[in-house]
Design a protein around this motif. Sequence first.
Motif, mmCIF file in Angstrom:
data_model
loop_
_atom_site.group_PDB
_atom_site.id
_atom_site.type_symbol
_atom_site.label_atom_id
_atom_site.label_comp_id
_atom_site.label_asym_id
_atom_site.label_seq_id
_atom_site.Cartn_x
_atom_site.Cartn_y
_atom_site.Cartn_z
ATOM 1 N N UNK A 223 36.331 5.459 66.909
ATOM 2 C CA UNK A 223 37.178 5.885 68.110
ATOM 3 C C UNK A 223 36.748 7.293 68.966
ATOM 4 N N UNK A 224 38.246 7.628 69.229
ATOM 5 C CA UNK A 224 37.139 9.037 70.408
ATOM 6 C C UNK A 224 37.141 9.752 69.393
ATOM 7 N N UNK A 225 36.585 11.085 70.476
ATOM 8 C CA UNK A 225 36.377 12.590 69.609
ATOM 9 C C UNK A 225 36.723 13.388 70.807
ATOM 10 N N UNK A 226 36.993 14.588 70.504
ATOM 11 C CA UNK A 226 36.740 15.315 71.112
ATOM 12 C C UNK A 226 35.455 16.181 71.845
ATOM 13 N N UNK A 227 35.105 16.397 72.985
ATOM 14 C CA UNK A 227 33.975 17.012 73.124
ATOM 15 C C UNK A 227 32.833 17.941 71.929
ATOM 16 N N UNK A 228 33.630 18.129 71.345
ATOM 17 C CA UNK A 228 32.861 19.725 70.241
ATOM 18 C C UNK A 228 31.970 18.748 69.360
ATOM 19 N N UNK A 229 33.190 17.526 69.043
ATOM 20 C CA UNK A 229 32.530 16.759 67.673
ATOM 21 C C UNK A 229 31.507 16.111 68.662
#
Length: 483
Positions: free
Chosen positions: A459-465
Amino acid sequence: MDLTTATLALPAGFPADAALPAVVVELGRRFEAAGHELSLVGGPVRDLFLGRVSGDLDFTTDAGPDAAEAVGAGWADATWDVGRRFGTIGFRKAGWQLEVTTYRAEQYDPASRKPQVAFGDSLEEDLLRRDFTVNAMALRLPGLELVDPYGGVRDLAAGVLRTPGAPEDSFSDDPLRMLRAARFASQLGFTVADEVEAAMTAMAERIGIISAERVREELVKLVCGAHPRAGLDLLVRTGLADHVLPELPALQLESDEHHRHKDVYAHSLTVLEQAMELEGEYAPSTPDPVLRLAALLHDVGKPATRRFEKGGAVTFRHHETVGAKLVRKRLRALKFDNDTIKAVARLVELHMRFYGYGDAGWTDSAVRRYAHDAGDLLPRLHALTRSDVTTRNKRKAERLAHAYDDLERRIAEIAEQEELAAVRPDLDGEQIMALLGIRPGPVVGRAYRHLLEWRLDEGPHEPAEAEAELRRWWAEQPEAQQD
């Protein structure tokens, strides 16, 4: 008078609600005033008996193309003459397409794909050269006199296809008429006279002189008819399918008393019919040729993959992959456009993906992949997969239907949460190059695909991840070791 909407009642013998656009009679009056005959002919006359008005109106006349063009000059909104060498002049008037063709007698050289055109002398001679009696009727204009020398009204009432003359002569003149017989069986629900079917069987090989483009158009019209099973059965019975769509009769797999299995040919026709019932809900149009072709051809890989196992079981492992390749090859040979070829082949390739969902269940990752791999074809894949259930076991059918209901529900939920239809990696190409300090090239594509797979799995992740995952992946790549 508004020629776009005005209609004229027809004389006795036609259905009470049958009517003609007034533009038809007006054109007839113009030809009469110029000293020429004009008749509405063929499909438009047939359709009047069926309570329909054709969008394109066909006429025949004793006037040559130059004289016909002169009659329409100053009256028609537009004129075209691309069919002049065949005796045809086209007019557009008040929204109607009007094609006027000089009486003709048309014959084919036995070895040629193109007609040798000779103009005829009479309406009756012109009608004799037409494909079937139901299309060999005319209305003389402007008086609206029905001309039916070959029994078209009789055959229309009986729902049977006959040729005006000997079927062997008709099919020799234009072998494509054999495919038209199957197409009309599909579109109109008609049966084919015994002598017509016998001639089709005897002359099936002659279809080989017809161009792939003309064959394709007839097959699409057949598959998109109201009764495609009737037309397809006729192609298979007569042997025509062996020449234009050999994958279809190949589905009639032989079985013996020791190796019983589902009739793949009959199953495919049933899937087609069931897909037709779902078009209104899942397809972008009705009829939808992409969905119908995929339903008809979804199992064409089975003959090449059939294996008999111990105990009498029959398997068709990977038939969807083999079938997709066969579909691409056949549709290319028939000169289909690339978008249709890709769509039909992809549906065939994906049609088995769902099976096992109801037993094992799928992770959110698997659901995302299913929707992502189908892309814009997802609604059609829903229809094809649901249509592929033809079992007589009511409990099994209900279980599969409930499982697919659940899959659709989960796709909708995930789509709402994640905008599944536009799934992309969390970082784009520019961000990948900036973070890794690399130039455009194959490595960027590999990184992008890795992030896409990771996105589909989790699924989607934060930019840092996403940045951390990209750096982790990059550390394992041989290019990183060279820096």
